[in-house]
Enzyme design. Structure first.
Site, PDB file in Angstrom:
ATOM      1  N   LYS A  74      -3.092   9.090  -9.437  1.00 52.52           N
ATOM      2  CA  LYS A  74      -3.332   8.025  -9.003  1.00 52.52           C
ATOM      3  C   LYS A  74      -4.788   7.148  -9.049  1.00 52.52           C
ATOM      4  CE  LYS A  74      -3.475   6.276  -4.023  1.00 52.52           C
ATOM      5  NZ  LYS A  74      -4.559   5.615  -3.998  1.00 52.52           N
ATOM      6  N   CYS A 116     -47.469  27.691  -6.538  1.00 53.82           N
ATOM      7  CA  CYS A 116     -48.706  28.447  -6.653  1.00 53.82           C
ATOM      8  C   CYS A 116     -49.537  27.452  -6.986  1.00 53.82           C
ATOM      9  CB  CYS A 116     -48.378  28.903  -8.133  1.00 53.82           C
ATOM     10  SG  CYS A 116     -48.108  28.080  -9.943  1.00 53.82           S
ATOM     11  N   SER A 153       0.714  -1.119  -0.138  1.00 49.52           N
ATOM     12  CA  SER A 153       0.323   0.168   0.538  1.00 49.52           C
ATOM     13  C   SER A 153       1.248   1.312  -0.045  1.00 49.52           C
ATOM     14  CB  SER A 153      -1.464  -0.219   1.038  1.00 49.52           C
ATOM     15  OG  SER A 153      -2.267   0.857   0.830  1.00 49.52           O
TER      16      SER A 153
HETATM   17  S1  IVH Z   1       2.722   2.535  -6.706  1.00 55.64           S
HETATM   18  C1  IVH Z   1       3.759  -0.436  -2.835  1.00 55.64           C
HETATM   19  N1  IVH Z   1       1.540   4.485  -8.049  1.00 55.64           N
HETATM   20  O1  IVH Z   1      -2.692   2.782  -5.442  1.00 55.64           O
HETATM   21  C2  IVH Z   1       2.751   0.351  -3.763  1.00 55.64           C
HETATM   22  N2  IVH Z   1       0.127   3.017  -6.712  1.00 55.64           N
HETATM   23  O2  IVH Z   1      -2.775   3.205  -1.987  1.00 55.64           O
HETATM   24  C3  IVH Z   1       3.517   1.111  -5.115  1.00 55.64           C
HETATM   25  N3  IVH Z   1      -2.402   3.071  -7.684  1.00 55.64           N
HETATM   26  O3  IVH Z   1      -1.818  -0.551  -4.455  1.00 55.64           O
HETATM   27  C4  IVH Z   1       1.668   1.530  -6.028  1.00 55.64           C
HETATM   28  N4  IVH Z   1      -2.410   4.510  -9.127  1.00 55.64           N
HETATM   29  O4  IVH Z   1      -3.121   0.213  -6.990  1.00 55.64           O
HETATM   30  C5  IVH Z   1       0.919   3.755  -7.310  1.00 55.64           C
HETATM   31  N5  IVH Z   1       0.370   5.582 -10.126  1.00 55.64           N
HETATM   32  C6  IVH Z   1       0.275   4.571  -8.555  1.00 55.64           C
HETATM   33  C7  IVH Z   1      -0.979   4.383  -8.646  1.00 55.64           C
HETATM   34  C8  IVH Z   1      -1.491   3.934  -7.792  1.00 55.64           C
HETATM   35  C9  IVH Z   1      -2.882   4.353  -8.386  1.00 55.64           C
HETATM   36  C10 IVH Z   1      -2.551   2.186  -6.279  1.00 55.64           C
HETATM   37  C11 IVH Z   1      -1.653   1.167  -6.361  1.00 55.64           C
HETATM   38  C12 IVH Z   1      -2.400   1.201  -5.219  1.00 55.64           C
HETATM   39  C13 IVH Z   1      -2.811   1.460  -4.449  1.00 55.64           C
HETATM   40  C14 IVH Z   1      -2.717   2.446  -2.913  1.00 55.64           C
END
Ligand code: IVH
Length: 659
Positions: A111, A402, A78
């Site tokens: 993200k 009304c 995460s």
């Molecule tokens: S890097 C160790 N890059 O966000 C995890 N994650 O909150 C490195 N996610 O499980 C992840 N966009 O599924 C990374 N540009 C991005 C991302 C991303 C979405 C998700 C991913 C991860 C979660 C964590």
């Protein structure tokens, strides 16, 4: 542990397990992530206080029956979250200290708000695709992944590579899918993320293909690095055939990253798919390795989270609202909830057809959404928690204000009584509002009172209020001072800027931008009054529907009387300067992307001062598109149409300085 604690413990365990299943297995959560966190925290605290009970450990996606399991080569972890520039800056300080450097180069990317996926390529072939599951073990969905756009089946790389990324459903596909589900009486998906996750775990790949999923890679999993930096890794993945989002990524100092975050935040609502923030990563792989990670996730990456756009709350009541055009809409009166960065207590239910499709009733627990500047709406209800006795809402037959019998045009119920107090009030509130005449002190409450007292009627009556000074002063809670202020503010608006006045008239389809375009194109109110539909159509950004609405408004007898009344009351909107024979006469400019040496308003003012027009969107009528860094779809359209494209520098160099 006493009996009440025991009961609570049992209840918490049951609820945590149930919500876990709903989220991870059914893709249909009934509470928000933070509500879940609160339940889980309470459970952990209760267990910690009583070492005699065995603690709950497994939280995360249990594996759904039917799909084979897949053990990840390295756990899918995460990310830590930051919610403000300050938190990001604290993280940056820590990175600089740990690495012993003055500045760290970061890479930042979207993200994606979807479902994470691990893809394994062996000898250039996609051999395995697996969901995240509980992080250690996921589900094998290889055949499903092959139906997803943006995932190449083969890549030009010998050896082994694990690519990680996110599977998404576009907002448009999601809307279409939910409309079809509503049509056939199925439970709606709450958001594109759940819809994508639900789709990926279908047992039949043909059904997955119908869901039009897409994939964006965000990095590499286990194995030999394909590049020394995150930026170069993404570039290589793009070469391999993985899709990249149009908005791109950014690389640079923390300051550059913060500017990117701001840009993304501004674009969020317009993106074709959902995001919930920006992920900032230390760019160098070598530095990443030095920073390492914890059991939770890497220290070298941070998620900058945006406010959630959805939340659960109680729908107390379904009210009715009569708008200034007479449209009667159902409105959700909600238990106040924080969503999209603001407290929301009312949300639109659009219309009664839509209400039926969304299957929402008073007393339901509902999902509320507020995306960008869009007004909050109710997405749907949690059907499993509905009181079976809750009655289905019925559309009204008469205007709640009304009593006039309502008419139906398409999906809209409308009160045909032009004199309906709700319409009068709505029109007046709009007329006095900030974007229009901006009359401080003449807000919703006072307008409603003055309409009830028959001191206000049509829009022009605002300028007759001064003749009722004494009656106003004697009204409860007003007094000479506040009445004096409001009347002064009204007086100061007797010569309002033309665009503000036009916007205030509340002509359908004519928002602030169109009002400005009209004022610039015709210069004066008289000029606009005489404009034909054809002349209106010639204005950049004005299409046939808007042109017709405007022409109809000015040809209506009631409106002619209204304009004559304004005139006799000495209200004369300030004309816009309309330079003739300037350098840019007859030309239309569109500015897109970020400008570095001037603001967009300044740039547009330069064009207008030289007789040109500035428009918000690109069309065949556009003469020049000035594109700065980050220009996206407008630039692409300009290229497609073969229009003249300039950089900011070229535009500035072309400017006639004598103006
Ligand atoms: S890097 C160790 N890059 O966000 C995890 N994650 O909150 C490195 N996610 O499980 C992840 N966009 O599924 C990374 N540009 C991005 C991302 C991303 C979405 C998700 C991913 C991860 C979660 C964590």
């Amino acid at each position: 542990m006493d009996q009440s604690e025991r009961d609570r413990l049992e209840w918490l365990r049951h609820e945590v397990a149930r919500h876990n299943r709903l989220y991870h297995e059914n893709d249909a959560p009934e509470i928000s992530d933070s509500e879940f966190d609160a339940l889980f925290r309470e459970l952990k605290a209760l267990e910690a206080a009583h070492p005699e009970v065995a603690p709950t450990t497994a939280v995360g996606g249990a594996v759904k029956r039917g799909l084979p399991e897949h053990r990840h080569r390295a756990p899918m972890l995460s990310l830590d979250n930051a919610f403000s520039p300050e938190e990001l800056s604290t993280w940056d300080e820590r990175n600089r200290r740990s690495l012993g450097v003055d500045e760290v180069q970061y890479s930042a990317e979207l993200k994606y708000d979807g479902m994470s996926l691990s893809l394994i390529y062996e000898g250039g072939q996609l051999v395995t695709a697996a969901t995240r599951g509980d992080g250690a073990t996921g589900e094998l969905v290889t055949e499903n992944a092959k139906t997803v756009a943006g995932i190449p089946h083969t890549i030009p790389l010998a050896g082994s590579l694990e690519v990680r990324g996110e599977v998404l459903m576009s907002k448009a596909t999601f809307t279409r899918l939910n409309a079809a589900r509503a049509e056939s009486g199925q439970q709606l998906f709450v958001n594109p993320r759940n819809a994508a996750a639900g789709a990926m775990r279908q047992l039949d790949p043909r059904l997955v293909a119908e869901r039009h999923l897409e994939f964006f890679a965000y990095g590499q999993g286990d194995g030999e690095p394909i590049a020394p930096t995150q930026t170069e890794s993404l570039a290589r993945l793009a070469e391999f055939g993985f899709a990249r989002p149009e908005i791109g990524t950014c690389v640079g100092s923390l300051e550059t990253v913060l500017a990117f975050v701001e840009r993304v935040q501004g674009e969020r609502a317009n993106l074709p798919f959902g995001i919930d923030g920006v992920v900032v990563k230390v760019n160098s792989r070598e530095q990443q390795a030095r920073l390492g990670g914890t059991a939770r996730g890497p220290r070298w990456a941070m998620a900058y989270k945006f406010p959630a756009e959805q939340a659960f709350t109680l729908l107390r009541e379904i009210g009715l609202q009569v708008g200034r055009t007479g449209v009667v809409t159902p409105v959700a009166e909600l238990e106040p909830v924080f969503v999209g960065g603001v407290m929301v207590s009312r949300a639109t239910l659009h219309n009664f057809d839509d209400l039926k499709l969304r299957n929402v009733r008073a007393g339901d627990k509902v999902i509320v959404q507020r995306a960008g500047d869009v007004i909050p709406e109710v997405v749907g209800a949690v059907l499993s928690e509905r009181d079976p006795a809750a009655p289905e809402p019925q559309p009204p037959t008469n205007c709640p204000e009304c009593g006039t019998e309502l008419t139906q045009t398409g999906v809209f119920l409308r009160c045909p009584n032009a004199g309906c107090p709700a319409q009068t009030t709505g029109a007046l509130i709009h007329f006095a509002s900030r974007g229009a005449l901006d009359i401080e002190g003449l807000g919703e409450k006072l307008v409603v009172r003055l309409v009830n007292e028959e001191l206000l009627g049509d829009l022009a009556s605002v300028f007759e209020l001064a003749t009722h000074r004494e009656r106003l002063q004697n009204m409860d809670g007003l007094g000479a001072l506040s009445v004096g202020k409001v009347l002064d503010n009204i007086e100061a608006r007797r010569t309002p800027p033309l665009p503000k006045f036009l916007y205030g008239l509340g002509i359908r389809q004519v928002g602030e931008r169109t009002s400005l375009d009209l004022a610039r194109a015709f210069g004066t109110l008289d000029g606009l009054t005489l404009a034909t539909e054809q002349e209106l159509l010639a204005v950049p950004d004005i299409g046939p529907i808007t042109a017709r609405e405007i022409a109809q408004w000015f040809s209506s007898d009631d409106n002619k009387v209204l304009l004559a009344r304004f005139q006799s009351l000495g209200v004369s909107p300030l004309a816009e300067a309309k330079p003739e024979g300037g350098q840019f006469t007859g030309m239309t400019f569109v500015f897109t992307g970020s400008l570095e040496r001037m603001t967009r308003d300044e740039a547009e003012a330069m064009v207008i001062a030289r007789g040109g027009k500035a428009a918000g969107s690109v069309s065949a009528k556009t003469s020049v598109v000035v594109a700065g860094p980050g220009a996206g779809s407008k630039l692409a359209k300009a290229e497609q149409l073969g229009l003249r494209i300039q950089t900011e520098e070229e535009f500035l160099a072309s400017i006639d300085e004598s103006v």
